[in-house]
Design a protein around this motif. Sequence first.
Motif, PDB file in Angstrom:
ATOM      1  N   GLU A 265       0.821  -1.229   0.000  1.00 25.97           N
ATOM      2  CA  GLU A 265       0.000   0.000   0.000  1.00 25.97           C
ATOM      3  C   GLU A 265       0.848   1.269   0.000  1.00 25.97           C
ATOM      4  N   ALA A 266       1.875   1.293   0.862  1.00 27.26           N
ATOM      5  CA  ALA A 266       2.681   2.509   0.991  1.00 27.26           C
ATOM      6  C   ALA A 266       3.295   2.906  -0.356  1.00 27.26           C
ATOM      7  N   TYR A 267       3.627   1.926  -1.156  1.00 25.52           N
ATOM      8  CA  TYR A 267       4.207   2.201  -2.476  1.00 25.52           C
ATOM      9  C   TYR A 267       3.124   2.553  -3.489  1.00 25.52           C
ATOM     10  N   LYS A 268       2.028   1.793  -3.419  1.00 27.60           N
ATOM     11  CA  LYS A 268       0.933   2.053  -4.378  1.00 27.60           C
ATOM     12  C   LYS A 268       0.460   3.492  -4.269  1.00 27.60           C
ATOM     13  N   LYS A 269       0.317   3.941  -3.004  1.00 22.55           N
ATOM     14  CA  LYS A 269      -0.186   5.307  -2.774  1.00 22.55           C
ATOM     15  C   LYS A 269       0.721   6.350  -3.419  1.00 22.55           C
ATOM     16  N   LYS A 270       2.007   6.060  -3.382  1.00 16.92           N
ATOM     17  CA  LYS A 270       2.942   7.024  -3.989  1.00 16.92           C
ATOM     18  C   LYS A 270       2.948   6.944  -5.511  1.00 16.92           C
ATOM     19  N   GLY A 271       2.367   5.879  -6.055  1.00 18.36           N
ATOM     20  CA  GLY A 271       2.300   5.782  -7.520  1.00 18.36           C
ATOM     21  C   GLY A 271       3.244   4.760  -8.141  1.00 18.36           C
ATOM     22  N   TYR A 272       3.828   3.900  -7.317  1.00 18.41           N
ATOM     23  CA  TYR A 272       4.687   2.843  -7.874  1.00 18.41           C
ATOM     24  C   TYR A 272       3.847   1.762  -8.544  1.00 18.41           C
ATOM     25  N   LYS A 273       4.384   1.221  -9.631  1.00 22.57           N
ATOM     26  CA  LYS A 273       3.721   0.095 -10.307  1.00 22.57           C
ATOM     27  C   LYS A 273       4.777  -0.923 -10.726  1.00 22.57           C
ATOM     28  N   VAL A 274       4.336  -2.186 -10.821  1.00 24.33           N
ATOM     29  CA  VAL A 274       5.247  -3.222 -11.309  1.00 24.33           C
ATOM     30  C   VAL A 274       4.654  -3.848 -12.570  1.00 24.33           C
ATOM     31  N   TRP A 275       5.493  -3.987 -13.594  1.00 25.65           N
ATOM     32  CA  TRP A 275       5.048  -4.556 -14.867  1.00 25.65           C
ATOM     33  C   TRP A 275       5.818  -5.836 -15.143  1.00 25.65           C
ATOM     34  N   CYS A 276       5.096  -6.855 -15.580  1.00 25.39           N
ATOM     35  CA  CYS A 276       5.725  -8.148 -15.865  1.00 25.39           C
ATOM     36  C   CYS A 276       6.099  -8.243 -17.350  1.00 25.39           C
ATOM     37  N   VAL A 277       7.361  -8.517 -17.623  1.00 31.11           N
ATOM     38  CA  VAL A 277       7.774  -8.798 -19.007  1.00 31.11           C
ATOM     39  C   VAL A 277       7.895 -10.310 -19.207  1.00 31.11           C
ATOM     40  N   GLY A 278       8.335 -11.012 -18.167  1.00 32.85           N
ATOM     41  CA  GLY A 278       8.459 -12.467 -18.287  1.00 32.85           C
ATOM     42  C   GLY A 278       8.590 -13.099 -16.921  1.00 32.85           C
ATOM     43  N   ASP A 279       8.252 -14.382 -16.819  1.00 33.81           N
ATOM     44  CA  ASP A 279       8.313 -15.031 -15.502  1.00 33.81           C
ATOM     45  C   ASP A 279       9.305 -16.179 -15.438  1.00 33.81           C
ATOM     46  N   GLY A 501       4.472  -9.244  -1.881  1.00 32.78           N
ATOM     47  CA  GLY A 501       4.502  -7.834  -2.282  1.00 32.78           C
ATOM     48  C   GLY A 501       5.587  -7.036  -1.578  1.00 32.78           C
ATOM     49  N   ASP A 502       5.891  -7.450  -0.352  1.00 34.00           N
ATOM     50  CA  ASP A 502       6.902  -6.692   0.394  1.00 34.00           C
ATOM     51  C   ASP A 502       8.308  -6.843  -0.190  1.00 34.00           C
ATOM     52  N   ASN A 503       8.492  -7.795  -1.091  1.00 35.96           N
ATOM     53  CA  ASN A 503       9.788  -7.885  -1.766  1.00 35.96           C
ATOM     54  C   ASN A 503      10.081  -6.615  -2.565  1.00 35.96           C
ATOM     55  N   MET A 504       9.015  -5.867  -2.862  1.00 40.76           N
ATOM     56  CA  MET A 504       9.161  -4.565  -3.520  1.00 40.76           C
ATOM     57  C   MET A 504      10.149  -3.667  -2.771  1.00 40.76           C
TER      58      MET A 504
END
Length: 592
Positions: A265-279, A501-504
Amino acid sequence: MKVLTENKSVLSWIEDKISLVKPDSVVWIDGSEEQLNDLRAQSCEIGEIIKLNEEKLPGCYLHRTAVNDVARVEHRTFICTPTKDEAGPTNNWMAPDEAYNMLYDIARDSYKGRTMYVIPYSMGPVGSRFSKVGVELTDSIYVVLNMAIMTRIGKDVLDFLGDSDDWVRGLHCKCEIDEEKRYICQFPQDNTIISVNSGYGGNVLLGKKCFALRIASYQGRKEGWMAEHMLILGIENPKGEIRYICAAFPSACGKTNLAMLIPPEAYKKKGYKVWCVGDDIAWMRKGEDGRLYAINPENGFFGVAPGTNMKSNPNALASTKKDTIFTNVVHNLDDNTVWWEGLDKNPPENGIEWKGNPWNGKQSEAAGANPNSRFTAPAKNCPCISSEFENPAGVPISAIVFGGRRAKLAPLVYQSRDWNHGVFVGSVMGSETTAAAIGLAAGVRRDPMAMLPFCGYNMADYWRHWLDVGAALDPEKAPKIFNVNWFRKDENDKFMWPGFGDNMRVLDWIIERCEGNAGARETAIGYIPQEGAINVEGIEDEVSAEALESMLDVDKSLWAAETKGIEEFYAMFGDRLPDELRGELDTLKKNL
Ligand code: OXD
Ligand code: MN
């Protein structure tokens, strides 16, 4: 038979294989939805797949493999190079002539009464300079339908190939699914893969591990690029800037979860996003600007189902809601959907378990889904798929992350001093064994760059190639190399880091290090986050300052023991071990 190319090397190879396996008929896969629909219907008719609830899971199917055929078989996987040294001490080896003779004996006449499907496919966006073409012959519609999700298939691919001879030959024969005659053989010098007596994805979707890692790693060394067992993700900061990270973890260490991470949440609120290119797989090469660029050569996810849920990975779960093939999960007969352990707390009472027997999840002690059960889902279904997913030029990589499960040894995160030190860190990675592969002793095994089962040539030469690629990059622009360990345990054997998510928070530190912003202190093994440098906003209750400090602790006596293990491991490679890595080990010993 409607032939889709005039490429002589393709046609003559297929002719040759037809005369070996003797199919009743031959069908070229053109990539059209119409043809795939016909095949889905046929596959349902013969009981190979089951159509699931069209309202709840549109376009989805369930498949069960043979009970003896549920995972990759490393002990039956061979690298068939002219000499044993070329395959190296970490691979099973067979001489090419011996292997071809044995495999042809097994494959001979095995398509009698069956259809041969010819699947032209591209690893990577069709036409990208990163991309490579393959042709897989198979007697399984399930394989065709999976390849149609995992790769780009069809006529376009052959048009792109033209009359080139640079394509990977793949022959898959289900035969009788006999474990004793199951072989997965790679012939790197011949661009050839032969897989017999299996129907399990990792053994038979030849574009994935066999081509995109084993054969491609060999091609990459010859041609100056890299094929790696890595996820690729992009982190977007509040300014809209995106930085890309590649990360290698051994099988079943949560790669798919990390690739689709949802920021706290703390990151989302600031506007951080994660995009997946490959797994799972990254192909990387130097760009004109001196940076390292990566593509994901795949077009879908072949993910482990058990443990995937709304908390662990809502993006993966969302990816499986349409056009997905489930393998070896529970069939819920009440609403014709699927279930697996860890999906939710509501297992079906009226179910069929993965082996095909009636199963009541409220009463049964035994698991309903195989621990290595899978979903094959189109990448475009993923809510966080990167807008760069189809970019033929790839994405520029800021950081490379290695990791494994080391309960006591490795700190939560550390940064290598430079590229060569980073290669050392990757070369000595270790982790616990997993359900994704059978035939292994339990315990910790060394898994360099998570490539142990996937490197198509001598691992020492592979490290040499890593060092050479690094030397060719602009040192200012080369990715920084890190190691993470989400699996550190305390004295009560409990995981110390919340993970998911906290690995962020750790990735954030990594990116800030790459940008020259975050603080670090030097230790014997590399750079560790300075006090306060890992953002714990919102998890202060779970992760106290003391706990964080102990997760970042470098226990010199454990590390001294580790250097002995590294010494033993390196000894396997004799003189082939690059001097630079021996030098890094000496430095570590001195630092301790
Ligand atoms: C996988 C693996 O991706 O085993 O399936 O690595
Ligand atoms: Mn993998």
